[in-house]
Write a protein that holds these residues in place. Sequence first.
Motif, short mmCIF file in Angstrom:
data_model
loop_
_atom_site.label_atom_id
_atom_site.label_comp_id
_atom_site.label_asym_id
_atom_site.label_seq_id
_atom_site.Cartn_x
_atom_site.Cartn_y
_atom_site.Cartn_z
N ALA A 295 0.83 -1.20 0.00
CA ALA A 295 0.00 0.00 0.00
C ALA A 295 0.86 1.25 0.00
O ALA A 295 1.84 1.35 0.74
N GLU A 296 0.50 2.22 -0.84
CA GLU A 296 1.20 3.49 -0.87
C GLU A 296 0.46 4.56 -0.07
O GLU A 296 0.98 5.64 0.16
N ALA A 297 -0.76 4.28 0.29
CA ALA A 297 -1.54 5.22 1.09
C ALA A 297 -2.60 4.41 1.83
O ALA A 297 -2.87 3.27 1.49
N SER A 298 -3.17 4.99 2.86
CA SER A 298 -4.18 4.26 3.62
C SER A 298 -5.34 5.18 3.95
O SER A 298 -5.24 6.40 3.89
N TYR A 299 -6.45 4.54 4.31
CA TYR A 299 -7.69 5.25 4.54
C TYR A 299 -8.47 4.46 5.58
O TYR A 299 -8.62 3.24 5.45
N THR A 300 -8.94 5.13 6.62
CA THR A 300 -9.61 4.45 7.73
C THR A 300 -11.08 4.83 7.78
O THR A 300 -11.43 6.02 7.68
N ILE A 301 -11.92 3.82 7.93
CA ILE A 301 -13.36 4.03 8.09
C ILE A 301 -13.75 3.53 9.48
O ILE A 301 -13.57 2.35 9.79
N GLN A 302 -14.25 4.42 10.31
CA GLN A 302 -14.68 4.05 11.65
C GLN A 302 -16.16 3.68 11.63
O GLN A 302 -16.98 4.37 11.02
N ASN A 303 -16.49 2.59 12.30
CA ASN A 303 -17.89 2.16 12.36
C ASN A 303 -18.71 3.09 13.24
O ASN A 303 -18.22 3.65 14.21
N ARG A 304 -19.98 3.24 12.86
CA ARG A 304 -20.91 4.07 13.60
C ARG A 304 -22.11 3.23 14.02
O ARG A 304 -22.35 2.16 13.46
N ASN A 305 -22.82 3.71 15.03
CA ASN A 305 -24.00 3.01 15.55
C ASN A 305 -25.27 3.64 14.99
O ASN A 305 -25.38 4.87 14.89
N PHE A 306 -26.24 2.78 14.65
CA PHE A 306 -27.52 3.24 14.11
C PHE A 306 -28.66 2.50 14.81
O PHE A 306 -28.51 1.34 15.19
N GLU A 307 -29.78 3.18 14.97
CA GLU A 307 -30.93 2.56 15.62
C GLU A 307 -32.22 3.18 15.17
O GLU A 307 -32.26 4.30 14.66
N ALA A 308 -33.31 2.43 15.36
CA ALA A 308 -34.67 2.94 15.21
C ALA A 308 -35.52 2.26 16.28
O ALA A 308 -35.36 1.04 16.52
#
Length: 299
Positions: free
Chosen positions: A68-81
């Motif tokens: 990898a030459e670059a990185s990208y982070t996705i943080q999980n989020r919480n959802f509800e109904a």
Amino acid sequence: MRITTAALQALRVSFETRYNEAYQAAQPLWNRVATEVPSTTKENTYGWLLKMLKMREWLGERVFQNLAEASYTIQNRNFEATVAVDRNDIQDDNLGIYNMQFDQMGQAARMYPDDLVFSLLLNGQSNLCFDGQNFFDTDHPVSTVDSSLGVYANYATSRPLTTANYEATRAEMMAFRGDDGQPLEVMPNLLVVPPQLEGTARRILNADFVAGGDTNIWKGSADLLVVPKLASQPTAWYLLDTSRPIRPFVFQNRQNPEFVSKDDPTDDNVFMRRQFVYGVDARGNAGYSLPFLAYKCVG
């Protein structure tokens, strides 16, 4: 209705059945433009190459293409109904008013990734991706380590959806090159539009003839996806390459929607507020992958 354990269990099954039926009936659109990636932690970090992995003649030692030459982070989020059912309505058999709420809950649970993914399209010109540029931008670096290789654009303004602009954008994408100087072999195959551009898009992709009677050479050159959630930008259109395992967007799924309940007569919500509570919760998020797989044009 007399509130007993058996009655509450039957009520829970009834509500969950309504929820499940609506969940299965819903038809999300996000999976047309995004890759689903399972997640097992609070966040995922992605390393991306600036060129597509491909076979090469094996001369000498292997050449590693997965660094990898670059990185990208996705943080999980919480959802509800959540839906609260009043105890008096149970006692009075006044439950029909809640059926539509559980139908809506099921549909919302199935469709919530659409909200995440199509927000990425609407706001991609102001949200960063892995190379430090906005996902839709006019000066993406061809290489994150060698600036001499120049830049490429996947965003254009004053470019309304016309046959000529569709042709030009398609050609521009197919000419993208990687940091090795070789074509990235991008093949745009999906035209995404808001409802306001559906007629124009259908004429470009489906009509047999163009004005003047000439054969429409672009008929069938891409699939069409009309997305009501994009209506807030009525002149914006998108051309995507979704033919590869990596699509332009990522839906990161940490936890599928789960139906839960707090309907024991001894629960605090029943004792304090006279409410039996039912809900759904999920964990996940969405993010950007490779910008050269998508192009946004605004008229």
